[in-house]
Scaffold this motif. Structure first.
Motif, short mmCIF file in Angstrom:
data_model
loop_
_atom_site.label_atom_id
_atom_site.label_comp_id
_atom_site.label_asym_id
_atom_site.label_seq_id
_atom_site.Cartn_x
_atom_site.Cartn_y
_atom_site.Cartn_z
N PHE A 256 8.55 13.46 -35.94
CA PHE A 256 7.99 12.62 -37.00
C PHE A 256 8.39 11.18 -36.76
CE2 PHE A 256 8.53 10.37 -41.02
CZ PHE A 256 7.31 10.58 -41.65
N VAL A 257 7.46 10.25 -37.02
CA VAL A 257 7.79 8.84 -37.00
C VAL A 257 7.06 8.16 -38.15
CG1 VAL A 257 5.92 8.21 -35.39
CG2 VAL A 257 7.95 6.75 -35.58
N PHE A 258 7.73 7.21 -38.79
CA PHE A 258 7.13 6.42 -39.86
C PHE A 258 7.18 4.94 -39.49
CE2 PHE A 258 8.11 3.75 -43.65
CZ PHE A 258 6.82 3.72 -44.17
N ASN A 259 6.05 4.28 -39.68
CA ASN A 259 5.94 2.82 -39.54
C ASN A 259 6.31 2.35 -38.14
OD1 ASN A 259 5.13 0.41 -40.72
ND2 ASN A 259 7.22 -0.17 -41.28
N ALA A 260 5.86 3.08 -37.13
CA ALA A 260 6.13 2.68 -35.74
C ALA A 260 5.26 1.48 -35.35
CB ALA A 260 5.84 3.85 -34.81
N ASP A 261 5.82 0.59 -34.53
CA ASP A 261 4.97 -0.40 -33.87
C ASP A 261 4.33 0.28 -32.66
OD1 ASP A 261 6.98 -0.25 -31.94
OD2 ASP A 261 7.89 -2.15 -32.51
N PHE A 262 3.49 -0.47 -31.92
CA PHE A 262 2.75 0.17 -30.83
C PHE A 262 3.69 0.74 -29.77
CE2 PHE A 262 0.60 0.10 -26.69
CZ PHE A 262 -0.46 0.97 -26.97
N ALA A 263 4.69 -0.03 -29.37
CA ALA A 263 5.60 0.45 -28.32
C ALA A 263 6.32 1.72 -28.75
CB ALA A 263 6.61 -0.64 -27.96
N THR A 264 6.72 1.77 -30.02
CA THR A 264 7.43 2.95 -30.50
C THR A 264 6.49 4.14 -30.63
OG1 THR A 264 8.98 1.54 -31.70
CG2 THR A 264 8.91 3.86 -32.34
N LEU A 265 5.25 3.90 -31.05
CA LEU A 265 4.29 4.99 -31.13
C LEU A 265 4.06 5.61 -29.76
CD1 LEU A 265 2.26 6.73 -32.69
CD2 LEU A 265 0.56 4.90 -32.35
N VAL A 266 3.95 4.77 -28.74
CA VAL A 266 3.78 5.28 -27.38
C VAL A 266 5.00 6.09 -26.95
CG1 VAL A 266 3.62 4.59 -24.96
CG2 VAL A 266 2.14 3.51 -26.66
N LYS A 267 6.20 5.62 -27.25
CA LYS A 267 7.41 6.38 -26.92
C LYS A 267 7.43 7.72 -27.65
CE LYS A 267 10.63 2.58 -25.93
NZ LYS A 267 11.89 1.92 -26.35
N PHE A 268 7.04 7.69 -28.92
CA PHE A 268 7.00 8.91 -29.73
C PHE A 268 6.07 9.93 -29.09
CE2 PHE A 268 4.69 11.22 -33.11
CZ PHE A 268 5.73 11.91 -33.71
#
Length: 283
Positions: A256-268
């Motif tokens: 689960f991830v909340f309020n990710a920026d683009f770089a974090t969404l890609v890592k997720f």
């Protein structure tokens, strides 16, 4: 459990399930993208990375290590209305889960730049937003096709479903089952090596603190706690992926991830989808 490798004999299945409701038009905080555009760019990047991983020899045919699906719910551009539909490229529009090499041969276009875009990257999925948020119906559809895939590949690593949404749901309950119930039905579908894994990315236009792979739902705005509970506990291979990416995860961490920026969404998404492949020729 969750120890099976990805190979031509036992390929994996990765599904991208995308909220295409009207609220996905919101600006992604700190960027010049909408939530819908950010989700689309992350999907295309992950698909490209899977293609690279499946190409063992330059200019040689891509190996079939993965099957993939893309589903959108909310606006259905091909049906000129709302609902749930396959969001694969138009050449594959009547399909739901396809071999990755086949998808690789049918990009919609190649990026020529633009906001946040990487020139030269193939585009298989375009952003869309409109109408309401029939997430329950989407989970039902995805579950039906995941079940068919599992029946065909019972010895494979379990399917991985990556769900991207701004959190709102408009059709719960659906057929007398709420969203959590549909998620449970999906994650009960299993191969010999474990149950289907569900990762939830709760996208937000807010400036709230980001939460990545938490082990509890404290501090999450609604409907974050519900999405957290629906998310699968990270199996050992994903824990290793997170460690390799210098992402600390605690005991009980969930996908689960909340309020990710683009770089974090890609890592997720990479933590959930980037596994080593094994082939008898390249063992």
């Amino acid at each position: 459990m969750y120890s099976q490798t990805f190979s031509r004999q036992n390929p994996g299945c990765i599904i991208f399930l995308v909220d295409r409701s009207d609220s996905m038009r919101a600006s992604w905080g700190g960027s010049n993208l909408t939530l819908a555009q950010g989700a689309a760019q992350a999907i295309n990047k992950m698909l490209f990375e899977l293609c690279v991983k499946s190409t063992k020899v330059h200019d040689a045919p891509m190996y079939l290590y993965f099957y993939v699906g893309i589903y959108g719910y909310g606006l259905c551009p091909r049906r000129s209305g709302e609902g749930v539909e396959s969001a694969l490229p138009v050449a594959l529009a009547d399909r739901f889960i396809v071999p990755l090499p086949e998808l690789a041969d049918h990009p919609l276009r190649v990026q020529d730049g633009g906001p946040g875009a990487r020139p030269g990257l193939p585009v298989w999925y375009e952003p869309a937003h409109g109408y309401s948020t029939p997430a329950c119906a989407a989970f039902e559809m995805v579950g039906s096709h995941v079940k068919e895939w599992v029946a065909a590949f019972p010895s494979s690593f379990p399917p991985i479903v990556c769900h991207m949404t701004d959190g709102l749901v408009t059709d719960s309950p659906y057929k007398d089952v709420d969203l959590a119930g549909w998620a449970r039905r999906l994650t009960q579908i299993s191969t010999d090596h474990g149950t289907t894994l569900l990762l939830n990315a709760f996208l937000s236009p807010s400036d709230a603190t980001m939460t990545l792979f938490p082990d509890n739902a404290r501090g999450l705005p609604a409907p974050g706690p519900g999405l957290f509970e629906m998310s699968s506990p990270l199996p050992e291979p994903m824990v290793h992926n997170a460690a390799a990416a210098d992402i600390p995860v605690g005991s009980g961490a969930r996908g689960f991830v909340f309020n990710a920026d683009f770089a974090t969404l890609v890592k997720f998404l990479a933590v959930g989808t980037q596994f080593n492949v094994h082939d008898e020729t390249y063992a």
